[in-house]
Design a protein around this motif. Structure first.
Motif, PDB file in Angstrom:
ATOM      1  N   TYR A 115       7.381  13.002   9.506  1.00 47.04           N
ATOM      2  CA  TYR A 115       6.795  14.192   8.571  1.00 47.04           C
ATOM      3  C   TYR A 115       7.827  15.193   8.423  1.00 47.04           C
ATOM      4  CZ  TYR A 115       1.963  12.564   9.494  1.00 47.04           C
ATOM      5  OH  TYR A 115       0.796  11.788   9.844  1.00 47.04           O
ATOM      6  N   PHE A 116       7.922  15.732   7.335  1.00 46.96           N
ATOM      7  CA  PHE A 116       8.494  16.786   7.150  1.00 46.96           C
ATOM      8  C   PHE A 116       7.543  17.901   6.477  1.00 46.96           C
ATOM      9  CE2 PHE A 116       9.021  14.554   3.021  1.00 46.96           C
ATOM     10  CZ  PHE A 116       8.778  15.626   1.943  1.00 46.96           C
ATOM     11  N   ALA A 117       8.055  19.100   6.416  1.00 47.69           N
ATOM     12  CA  ALA A 117       7.404  20.308   5.532  1.00 47.69           C
ATOM     13  C   ALA A 117       7.738  20.762   4.426  1.00 47.69           C
ATOM     14  CB  ALA A 117       7.091  21.356   6.766  1.00 47.69           C
ATOM     15  N   ASP A 118       6.895  21.144   3.470  1.00 48.75           N
ATOM     16  CA  ASP A 118       7.570  21.740   2.367  1.00 48.75           C
ATOM     17  C   ASP A 118       7.930  23.264   2.697  1.00 48.75           C
ATOM     18  OD1 ASP A 118       5.202  23.275   2.089  1.00 48.75           O
ATOM     19  OD2 ASP A 118       4.562  21.922   0.181  1.00 48.75           O
ATOM     20  N   PRO A 119       8.383  24.020   1.706  1.00 46.25           N
ATOM     21  CA  PRO A 119       8.626  25.352   1.882  1.00 46.25           C
ATOM     22  C   PRO A 119       7.448  26.172   2.510  1.00 46.25           C
ATOM     23  CG  PRO A 119       9.848  24.854   0.040  1.00 46.25           C
ATOM     24  CD  PRO A 119       8.943  23.610   0.503  1.00 46.25           C
ATOM     25  N   ALA A 120       6.318  25.891   1.867  1.00 49.10           N
ATOM     26  CA  ALA A 120       4.947  26.567   2.330  1.00 49.10           C
ATOM     27  C   ALA A 120       4.543  25.828   3.604  1.00 49.10           C
ATOM     28  CB  ALA A 120       3.886  26.163   1.114  1.00 49.10           C
ATOM     29  N   GLY A 121       5.171  25.127   4.025  1.00 45.23           N
ATOM     30  CA  GLY A 121       4.593  24.582   5.570  1.00 45.23           C
ATOM     31  C   GLY A 121       3.723  23.591   5.427  1.00 45.23           C
ATOM     32  N   THR A 122       3.168  22.828   4.364  1.00 48.48           N
ATOM     33  CA  THR A 122       2.599  21.713   3.937  1.00 48.48           C
ATOM     34  C   THR A 122       3.083  20.359   4.390  1.00 48.48           C
ATOM     35  OG1 THR A 122       1.597  22.830   1.992  1.00 48.48           O
ATOM     36  CG2 THR A 122       1.218  20.201   2.212  1.00 48.48           C
ATOM     37  N   PRO A 123       2.497  19.903   5.368  1.00 47.95           N
ATOM     38  CA  PRO A 123       3.523  18.596   5.965  1.00 47.95           C
ATOM     39  C   PRO A 123       3.160  17.383   5.004  1.00 47.95           C
ATOM     40  CG  PRO A 123       1.271  19.040   6.984  1.00 47.95           C
ATOM     41  CD  PRO A 123       1.343  19.995   5.903  1.00 47.95           C
ATOM     42  N   TRP A 124       4.231  16.647   4.725  1.00 50.63           N
ATOM     43  CA  TRP A 124       4.407  15.313   4.124  1.00 50.63           C
ATOM     44  C   TRP A 124       4.527  14.438   5.221  1.00 50.63           C
ATOM     45  CZ3 TRP A 124       4.392  13.553  -0.929  1.00 50.63           C
ATOM     46  CH2 TRP A 124       4.193  14.838  -1.940  1.00 50.63           C
ATOM     47  N   GLU A 125       3.951  13.354   4.746  1.00 54.70           N
ATOM     48  CA  GLU A 125       4.218  12.014   5.632  1.00 54.70           C
ATOM     49  C   GLU A 125       5.032  11.306   4.645  1.00 54.70           C
ATOM     50  OE1 GLU A 125       1.914   8.603   8.272  1.00 54.70           O
ATOM     51  OE2 GLU A 125       0.681   9.688   6.478  1.00 54.70           O
ATOM     52  N   VAL A 126       6.136  10.486   5.176  1.00 51.72           N
ATOM     53  CA  VAL A 126       6.889   9.361   4.546  1.00 51.72           C
ATOM     54  C   VAL A 126       6.658   8.296   5.501  1.00 51.72           C
ATOM     55  CG1 VAL A 126       9.066   8.788   3.714  1.00 51.72           C
ATOM     56  CG2 VAL A 126       8.509  11.113   3.934  1.00 51.72           C
ATOM     57  N   ALA A 127       5.728   7.343   4.607  1.00 52.79           N
ATOM     58  CA  ALA A 127       5.145   6.005   5.425  1.00 52.79           C
ATOM     59  C   ALA A 127       5.588   4.919   4.787  1.00 52.79           C
ATOM     60  CB  ALA A 127       4.162   6.287   5.756  1.00 52.79           C
ATOM     61  N   PHE A 128       5.873   3.751   5.409  1.00 51.72           N
ATOM     62  CA  PHE A 128       6.147   2.263   4.952  1.00 51.72           C
ATOM     63  C   PHE A 128       4.825   1.907   5.663  1.00 51.72           C
ATOM     64  CE2 PHE A 128       7.089  -2.181   6.484  1.00 51.72           C
ATOM     65  CZ  PHE A 128       6.856  -2.618   5.343  1.00 51.72           C
ATOM     66  N   ASN A 129       3.799   1.245   5.066  1.00 50.21           N
ATOM     67  CA  ASN A 129       2.252   0.687   5.481  1.00 50.21           C
ATOM     68  C   ASN A 129       2.704  -0.645   5.272  1.00 50.21           C
ATOM     69  OD1 ASN A 129      -0.139   0.042   6.063  1.00 50.21           O
ATOM     70  ND2 ASN A 129      -0.980   1.986   5.636  1.00 50.21           N
ATOM     71  N   PRO A 130       2.895  -1.529   5.975  1.00 47.48           N
ATOM     72  CA  PRO A 130       2.867  -3.049   5.653  1.00 47.48           C
ATOM     73  C   PRO A 130       1.485  -3.583   5.102  1.00 47.48           C
ATOM     74  CG  PRO A 130       2.939  -2.699   8.202  1.00 47.48           C
ATOM     75  CD  PRO A 130       2.891  -1.303   7.407  1.00 47.48           C
ATOM     76  N   GLY A 131       0.395  -2.678   5.340  1.00 49.67           N
ATOM     77  CA  GLY A 131      -1.011  -3.105   5.003  1.00 49.67           C
ATOM     78  C   GLY A 131      -1.288  -2.690   3.617  1.00 49.67           C
ATOM     79  N   LEU A 132      -0.386  -2.011   2.858  1.00 46.09           N
ATOM     80  CA  LEU A 132      -0.736  -1.430   1.392  1.00 46.09           C
ATOM     81  C   LEU A 132       0.477  -1.862   0.527  1.00 46.09           C
ATOM     82  CD1 LEU A 132      -1.706   2.201   1.946  1.00 46.09           C
ATOM     83  CD2 LEU A 132      -3.349   0.451   1.558  1.00 46.09           C
ATOM     84  N   VAL A 133       0.058  -2.319  -0.615  1.00 38.44           N
ATOM     85  CA  VAL A 133       1.193  -2.607  -1.396  1.00 38.44           C
ATOM     86  C   VAL A 133       0.772  -1.643  -2.686  1.00 38.44           C
ATOM     87  CG1 VAL A 133       1.887  -4.288  -3.031  1.00 38.44           C
ATOM     88  CG2 VAL A 133       1.129  -5.086  -0.786  1.00 38.44           C
ATOM     89  N   VAL A 134       2.292  -1.011  -3.086  1.00 37.99           N
ATOM     90  CA  VAL A 134       2.218  -0.230  -4.003  1.00 37.99           C
ATOM     91  C   VAL A 134       3.089  -0.858  -5.301  1.00 37.99           C
ATOM     92  CG1 VAL A 134       2.706   2.103  -4.658  1.00 37.99           C
ATOM     93  CG2 VAL A 134       1.889   1.837  -2.729  1.00 37.99           C
ATOM     94  N   ASP A 135       2.405  -1.020  -6.424  1.00 38.26           N
ATOM     95  CA  ASP A 135       3.271  -1.895  -7.549  1.00 38.26           C
ATOM     96  C   ASP A 135       4.152  -0.733  -8.259  1.00 38.26           C
ATOM     97  OD1 ASP A 135       1.734  -0.552  -9.533  1.00 38.26           O
ATOM     98  OD2 ASP A 135       0.650  -2.621  -9.800  1.00 38.26           O
ATOM     99  N   ASP A 136       4.954  -1.323  -9.171  1.00 42.26           N
ATOM    100  CA  ASP A 136       5.798  -0.433  -9.840  1.00 42.26           C
ATOM    101  C   ASP A 136       5.428   0.597 -10.662  1.00 42.26           C
ATOM    102  OD1 ASP A 136       8.235  -1.817  -8.913  1.00 42.26           O
ATOM    103  OD2 ASP A 136       8.223  -2.998 -10.608  1.00 42.26           O
ATOM    104  N   GLU A 137       3.913   0.602 -10.970  1.00 41.87           N
ATOM    105  CA  GLU A 137       3.168   1.558 -11.798  1.00 41.87           C
ATOM    106  C   GLU A 137       2.445   2.452 -10.985  1.00 41.87           C
ATOM    107  OE1 GLU A 137       0.944  -0.899 -14.359  1.00 41.87           O
ATOM    108  OE2 GLU A 137       2.803  -1.738 -15.481  1.00 41.87           O
ATOM    109  N   GLY A 138       2.610   2.140  -9.597  1.00 40.49           N
ATOM    110  CA  GLY A 138       1.716   3.217  -8.550  1.00 40.49           C
ATOM    111  C   GLY A 138       0.593   2.653  -8.329  1.00 40.49           C
ATOM    112  N   ALA A 139      -0.064   1.602  -8.808  1.00 38.30           N
ATOM    113  CA  ALA A 139      -1.223   0.938  -8.354  1.00 38.30           C
ATOM    114  C   ALA A 139      -1.200   0.548  -6.937  1.00 38.30           C
ATOM    115  CB  ALA A 139      -1.815  -0.248  -9.370  1.00 38.30           C
ATOM    116  N   VAL A 140      -2.343   0.726  -5.939  1.00 36.14           N
ATOM    117  CA  VAL A 140      -2.238   0.573  -4.636  1.00 36.14           C
ATOM    118  C   VAL A 140      -3.327  -0.456  -4.405  1.00 36.14           C
ATOM    119  CG1 VAL A 140      -2.625   1.607  -2.561  1.00 36.14           C
ATOM    120  CG2 VAL A 140      -1.738   2.811  -3.920  1.00 36.14           C
TER     121      VAL A 140
END
Length: 144
Positions: A115-140
């Protein structure tokens, strides 16, 4: 980091009440629903809304946030295709001045995240989830 949003997690004080509202009340259909734990709902092409226990979310972030519902109980998530991409995005965020709330590590749910926080403090999770597939067009979709 690509300009996109993959997952919105709402930390809720009562997961069952949240499920009743979104699934039963609004009639939304989950992509994945694990009773008492989490529900993932596709809310736009390539975008999921996750209903997750607020106390569990606070513990996952691990920076002492309160479990009570607040703006701080919402995280924005950026899903990537590998553990190396998680590391790279967190490094890019740190270089941009973002504090790292949780260094990249194995997650209890089987993936890899940090996790990191944006300037306002909103937390962002950066994740690799082997159970989800995201295609080139963003479909999950679910793997397998």
């Amino acid at each position: 980091m690509e300009q996109r949003l993959s997952l919105i997690t709402l930390g809720v004080p009562d997961i069952d009440a949240a499920r009743r509202f979104y699934l039963d009340g609004l009639g939304w259909t989950p992509v994945l629903d694990i009773a008492g734990q989490v529900a993932f709902i596709q809310v736009a092409p390539g975008v999921l809304l996750s209903l997750f226990d607020a106390a569990e979310l606070a513990a996952d972030i691990g920076d002492g946030r309160p479990a009570a519902p607040t703006v701080g109980n919402v995280t924005l998530a950026h899903n990537v295709g590998s553990q190396a991409e998680v590391d790279a995005v967190l490094a890019d965020a740190a270089r941009a001045g973002a504090p790292i709330l949780k260094p990249a590590q194995r997650a209890a749910w089987g993936g890899y995240h940090g996790y990191f926080a944006d300037p306002a403090g909103t937390p962002w999770e950066v994740a690799f989830n082997p159970g989800l597939v995201v295609d080139d067009e963003g479909a999950v979709s679910m793997a397998g």
